[in-house]
Scaffold this motif. Structure first.
Motif, short mmCIF file in Angstrom:
data_model
loop_
_atom_site.label_atom_id
_atom_site.label_comp_id
_atom_site.label_asym_id
_atom_site.label_seq_id
_atom_site.Cartn_x
_atom_site.Cartn_y
_atom_site.Cartn_z
N MET A 51 25.80 8.09 3.15
CA MET A 51 24.56 7.88 2.43
C MET A 51 23.68 6.94 3.24
SD MET A 51 23.01 8.63 -0.52
CE MET A 51 24.04 8.86 -1.94
N LEU A 52 22.43 7.30 3.39
CA LEU A 52 21.48 6.51 4.16
C LEU A 52 20.56 5.76 3.20
CD1 LEU A 52 20.14 5.94 6.98
CD2 LEU A 52 18.63 7.86 6.46
N PHE A 53 20.36 4.47 3.46
CA PHE A 53 19.41 3.64 2.73
C PHE A 53 18.60 2.88 3.78
CE2 PHE A 53 22.97 4.04 -0.15
CZ PHE A 53 22.38 4.24 -1.39
N LEU A 54 17.30 3.11 3.82
CA LEU A 54 16.49 2.35 4.77
C LEU A 54 15.07 2.22 4.25
CD1 LEU A 54 14.39 4.19 6.73
CD2 LEU A 54 16.56 5.10 7.44
N CYS A 55 14.38 1.21 4.79
CA CYS A 55 12.99 0.99 4.43
C CYS A 55 12.22 0.63 5.68
CB CYS A 55 12.88 -0.13 3.39
SG CYS A 55 11.20 -0.36 2.78
N GLU A 56 11.17 1.37 5.95
CA GLU A 56 10.30 1.08 7.10
C GLU A 56 8.95 0.59 6.59
OE1 GLU A 56 9.99 3.49 10.45
OE2 GLU A 56 12.09 4.11 10.42
N HIS A 57 8.38 -0.35 7.33
CA HIS A 57 7.07 -0.89 7.01
C HIS A 57 6.08 -0.35 8.05
CE1 HIS A 57 8.73 -4.47 4.58
NE2 HIS A 57 9.61 -3.51 4.64
N LEU A 58 5.01 0.25 7.56
CA LEU A 58 3.99 0.80 8.44
C LEU A 58 2.68 0.04 8.24
CD1 LEU A 58 4.60 4.61 7.83
CD2 LEU A 58 5.54 3.19 9.64
N PRO A 59 2.07 -0.45 9.30
CA PRO A 59 0.79 -1.15 9.17
C PRO A 59 -0.36 -0.14 9.00
CG PRO A 59 1.44 -1.08 11.46
CD PRO A 59 2.56 -0.44 10.69
N LEU A 60 -1.34 -0.55 8.23
CA LEU A 60 -2.56 0.24 8.03
C LEU A 60 -3.77 -0.67 8.15
CD1 LEU A 60 -1.72 2.24 4.76
CD2 LEU A 60 -1.88 3.20 7.05
N GLN A 61 -4.89 -0.07 8.50
CA GLN A 61 -6.18 -0.76 8.47
C GLN A 61 -7.11 0.08 7.62
OE1 GLN A 61 -7.38 -1.10 12.62
NE2 GLN A 61 -7.17 -3.32 12.45
N THR A 62 -7.98 -0.59 6.87
CA THR A 62 -8.98 0.15 6.11
C THR A 62 -10.36 -0.33 6.53
OG1 THR A 62 -8.90 -1.40 4.24
CG2 THR A 62 -7.40 0.50 4.17
N THR A 63 -11.35 0.55 6.35
CA THR A 63 -12.68 0.25 6.88
C THR A 63 -13.78 0.27 5.83
OG1 THR A 63 -13.01 2.59 7.42
CG2 THR A 63 -12.06 1.19 9.14
N ALA A 64 -13.44 0.56 4.58
CA ALA A 64 -14.46 0.66 3.53
C ALA A 64 -14.00 -0.11 2.28
CB ALA A 64 -14.70 2.12 3.18
N PRO A 65 -14.93 -0.47 1.41
CA PRO A 65 -14.55 -1.18 0.18
C PRO A 65 -13.56 -0.38 -0.68
CG PRO A 65 -16.90 -1.36 0.53
CD PRO A 65 -16.39 -0.37 1.55
N ILE A 66 -13.83 0.90 -0.85
CA ILE A 66 -12.90 1.81 -1.51
C ILE A 66 -12.70 2.97 -0.55
CG2 ILE A 66 -12.48 3.34 -3.47
CD1 ILE A 66 -14.12 1.50 -5.20
N GLU A 67 -11.44 3.25 -0.23
CA GLU A 67 -11.15 4.26 0.79
C GLU A 67 -9.88 5.01 0.41
OE1 GLU A 67 -10.65 4.31 5.67
OE2 GLU A 67 -10.99 2.44 4.62
N ILE A 68 -9.90 6.31 0.67
CA ILE A 68 -8.74 7.15 0.40
C ILE A 68 -8.24 7.68 1.74
CG2 ILE A 68 -7.91 9.22 -0.76
CD1 ILE A 68 -10.16 8.79 -2.83
N LEU A 69 -7.04 7.23 2.13
CA LEU A 69 -6.45 7.63 3.42
C LEU A 69 -5.31 8.61 3.19
CD1 LEU A 69 -6.15 4.12 5.11
CD2 LEU A 69 -7.90 5.84 5.52
N ASP A 70 -5.36 9.75 3.83
CA ASP A 70 -4.26 10.70 3.77
C ASP A 70 -3.17 10.21 4.71
OD1 ASP A 70 -2.50 12.86 3.94
OD2 ASP A 70 -4.11 14.34 3.80
N ILE A 71 -2.03 9.82 4.14
CA ILE A 71 -0.93 9.26 4.93
C ILE A 71 0.25 10.23 5.01
CG2 ILE A 71 -1.56 6.85 4.55
CD1 ILE A 71 0.62 6.82 2.31
N THR A 72 0.04 11.47 4.63
CA THR A 72 1.12 12.46 4.59
C THR A 72 1.80 12.59 5.94
OG1 THR A 72 -0.15 13.66 2.91
CG2 THR A 72 1.71 14.82 3.93
N ASP A 73 1.03 12.71 7.01
CA ASP A 73 1.63 12.88 8.35
C ASP A 73 2.45 11.66 8.75
OD1 ASP A 73 0.56 15.42 8.56
OD2 ASP A 73 -1.15 14.78 9.78
#
Length: 142
Positions: free
Chosen positions: A1-23
């Motif tokens: 059984m695998l248990f792991l957690c990865e942290h990915l950094p993001l940057q945003t550029t607008a006051p309200i923004e919707i980023l597609d993170i599927t990929d």
């Protein structure tokens, strides 16, 4: 059984923004491919959230317009009288009442079970922000 957690950094550029993170989520999943289990995508913030929805540009603009109309940023909120971090972001916290900090996607036979039109979104409500953190937790059998 695998248990792991990865942290990915993001940057945003607008006051309200919707980023597609599927990929980005698929890339993490592909590195640790499990056969059966789940992937949980979580925002580490009180003014940024995760949602599953359709990735269509006109719909995304409708979503932005809806959020801006639903809770206007310039209303007289008590939280904005003396903000802890100097950000007038009461509207961001209030919008968050209608959102989820995380979404869990089942994995069956090595595939993320997203619907045909579903994408994974990071929704920024208090941007722009130079540093945001996305957490991707994978639990399952290889």
């Amino acid at each position: 059984m695998l248990f792991l957690c990865e942290h990915l950094p993001l940057q945003t550029t607008a006051p309200i923004e919707i980023l597609d993170i599927t990929d980005r989520v698929r890339k993490v999943f592909d590195q640790h491919r499990i056969q059966n289990g789940q992937v949980t995508v979580c925002s580490a913030h009180t003014t940024a959230f995760i949602a599953l929805n359709e990735s269509e540009p006109m719909l995304q603009q409708d979503m932005l317009d809806f959020l801006i109309r639903l809770v206007p940023s310039d209303a007289p909120y008590r939280h904005n009288i003396n903000p802890v971090d100097g950000r007038l972001n009461a509207h961001s916290h209030l919008l968050g009442l209608f959102m989820n900090a995380s979404e869990t996607i089942p994995v069956v036979n090595g595939e993320l079970l997203l619907g045909g039109w579903q994408s994974i979104f990071f929704i920024e409500l208090d941007g722009p922000r130079a540093e945001r953190t996305l957490r991707v937790q994978i639990i399952g059998e290889r």
